[in-house]
Design a protein around this motif. Sequence first.
Motif, mmCIF file in Angstrom:
data_model
loop_
_atom_site.group_PDB
_atom_site.id
_atom_site.type_symbol
_atom_site.label_atom_id
_atom_site.label_comp_id
_atom_site.label_asym_id
_atom_site.label_seq_id
_atom_site.Cartn_x
_atom_site.Cartn_y
_atom_site.Cartn_z
ATOM 1 N N UNK A 236 -2.167 11.230 -6.028
ATOM 2 C CA UNK A 236 -1.286 11.531 -4.507
ATOM 3 C C UNK A 236 0.102 10.422 -4.707
ATOM 4 N N UNK A 237 1.038 11.335 -4.516
ATOM 5 C CA UNK A 237 2.551 10.593 -4.659
ATOM 6 C C UNK A 237 3.038 10.765 -3.446
ATOM 7 N N UNK A 238 3.554 9.399 -2.871
ATOM 8 C CA UNK A 238 4.471 9.623 -1.523
ATOM 9 C C UNK A 238 5.884 9.587 -1.904
ATOM 10 N N UNK A 239 6.711 10.505 -1.229
ATOM 11 C CA UNK A 239 8.090 10.266 -1.563
ATOM 12 C C UNK A 239 9.126 10.276 -0.278
ATOM 13 N N UNK A 240 9.395 8.982 -0.050
ATOM 14 C CA UNK A 240 10.056 8.541 1.271
ATOM 15 C C UNK A 240 9.240 9.190 2.459
ATOM 16 N N UNK B 207 0.694 6.694 -6.127
ATOM 17 C CA UNK B 207 2.075 6.274 -6.435
ATOM 18 C C UNK B 207 2.865 6.195 -4.948
ATOM 19 N N UNK B 208 3.267 5.192 -4.826
ATOM 20 C CA UNK B 208 3.950 5.042 -3.431
ATOM 21 C C UNK B 208 5.375 4.722 -3.613
ATOM 22 N N UNK B 209 6.249 5.614 -3.439
ATOM 23 C CA UNK B 209 7.934 5.835 -3.654
ATOM 24 C C UNK B 209 8.646 5.702 -2.284
ATOM 25 N N UNK B 210 9.530 4.856 -2.096
ATOM 26 C CA UNK B 210 10.336 5.082 -1.050
ATOM 27 C C UNK B 210 9.657 4.921 0.049
ATOM 28 N N UNK B 211 8.543 4.570 0.591
ATOM 29 C CA UNK B 211 7.845 4.781 1.616
ATOM 30 C C UNK B 211 7.756 3.480 2.455
ATOM 31 N N UNK C 231 3.583 1.118 -6.995
ATOM 32 C CA UNK C 231 4.249 0.852 -5.775
ATOM 33 C C UNK C 231 5.452 0.847 -6.448
ATOM 34 N N UNK C 232 6.728 1.449 -5.522
ATOM 35 C CA UNK C 232 8.046 1.447 -6.057
ATOM 36 C C UNK C 232 8.961 1.491 -5.001
ATOM 37 N N UNK C 233 9.732 0.360 -4.757
ATOM 38 C CA UNK C 233 10.654 0.543 -3.450
ATOM 39 C C UNK C 233 10.256 0.948 -2.140
ATOM 40 N N UNK D 161 -3.697 -5.851 5.941
ATOM 41 C CA UNK D 161 -3.307 -6.236 4.773
ATOM 42 C C UNK D 161 -2.313 -5.324 4.125
ATOM 43 N N UNK D 162 -1.574 -5.361 3.195
ATOM 44 C CA UNK D 162 -0.629 -4.449 2.546
ATOM 45 C C UNK D 162 -1.254 -3.409 1.658
ATOM 46 N N UNK D 163 -1.619 -3.890 0.325
ATOM 47 C CA UNK D 163 -2.191 -3.020 -0.634
ATOM 48 C C UNK D 163 -2.990 -3.945 -1.348
ATOM 49 N N UNK D 164 -3.859 -3.131 -2.413
ATOM 50 C CA UNK D 164 -4.660 -3.547 -2.876
ATOM 51 C C UNK D 164 -5.288 -2.387 -4.087
ATOM 52 N N UNK D 165 -5.533 -2.952 -5.374
ATOM 53 C CA UNK D 165 -5.812 -1.773 -6.293
ATOM 54 C C UNK D 165 -6.606 -2.493 -7.435
ATOM 55 N N UNK D 166 -7.347 -1.757 -8.134
ATOM 56 C CA UNK D 166 -8.044 -1.977 -9.261
ATOM 57 C C UNK D 166 -7.126 -2.403 -10.431
ATOM 58 N N UNK D 167 -6.139 -1.575 -10.502
ATOM 59 C CA UNK D 167 -5.084 -1.769 -11.470
ATOM 60 C C UNK D 167 -3.746 -1.500 -10.774
ATOM 61 N N UNK D 168 -3.072 -2.439 -10.776
ATOM 62 C CA UNK D 168 -1.833 -2.380 -9.857
ATOM 63 C C UNK D 168 -0.385 -2.706 -10.643
ATOM 64 N N UNK D 169 0.459 -1.857 -10.305
ATOM 65 C CA UNK D 169 1.925 -2.138 -10.982
ATOM 66 C C UNK D 169 2.774 -2.102 -9.688
ATOM 67 N N UNK D 170 3.537 -2.867 -9.358
ATOM 68 C CA UNK D 170 4.451 -2.724 -8.138
ATOM 69 C C UNK D 170 5.807 -3.232 -8.536
#
Length: 337
Positions: free
Chosen positions: A134-138, A161-165, A185-187, A196-205
Amino acid sequence: LTVQGVRFSENTALNGGAINVKNGAVSVLSSDFEANNAVELGGSLHVFSGAFLRLQDSRFTGDSAFGGGSVSVDQLSYSYSYYDFLARNQFIGSSAVAGGAMAIQNASITTVNTLFCGNTASTGGAVWVDFGSYTTGADTFVFNDASMGAANASGGNSSMTLVESLYAHQGPGGYAADAFDFMYVQHSLFWDNAGGDYVAGFLSDYDPSFIDPSLPSALSGSCAIEDQRPQIPYTYAGIFDGLSGPGYVGIFGREADNDGDGWTGEVDCDDGDPSIHPTAEDGVGDDIDQDCSGTERCWVDYDGDGAGGRDRIVLVEGTVCVGVGVAASDAPEDCDD
């Protein structure tokens, strides 16, 4: 199947309370779904087993199901990364055990400029993903809640993938976004998420922000579109800066900038002319509001003879220099004002 401009209300079915599609193509455009229910999947819409889905400019309110309170997608034949397929929709006040607004299984889905507000579930207050991506786009997520993933949750063999959201004011049940496996997590911006904000097993922000967007909805509790507009522009540097231009996160993040001047039509009073935008220098007495201020700079006409000196400027309401004491740029220059 193409559905456009149709209202579905208080329908019930085993799957897809209003629409159930298997092995086919469905386009849902500019339609309204309210208080539909499915015993199993997709309170309003269930699309599965090789189907094609296009969902745009539609509103889902108060739906319910076991999985995907409003929409359930399962085993789609296409994995969409194209921004136009699921865009500019609203999911408000729907509920489920998994995916208060949407459940995604064995599929890859991107939503763009979509509002998720006040949805609830046990897992994934707004969106639940299992064996998919799942990808969010704004997108904007406000006032959603769940025990796991107040806004978004994903299970094993899945990614988000959380983009500009924008994620703000989720309930206390869990992190706003919770991924068992991968999350990128991007921008994106996070604020006042009670669990809380976010948590993941494997996280790249990359460049997240944690700053108050000053949403009008924070005070009103409203899910209205206009109440989700950040009151201060957001920049990718992770700060709010009123002089930086738009670049909003959330549902106002990808509005059109038709003239390429860095300002969208929401704040650009002439989006067809790149010389006109909120930080442009306003000309004097030219009857053009270059800085979108609603005022015009005029030459002062001290002696009221219709000619203006070129040493003093006064602001007048509107875009025309008329009236006593002001002169436009095409008026004669007064050598003795």
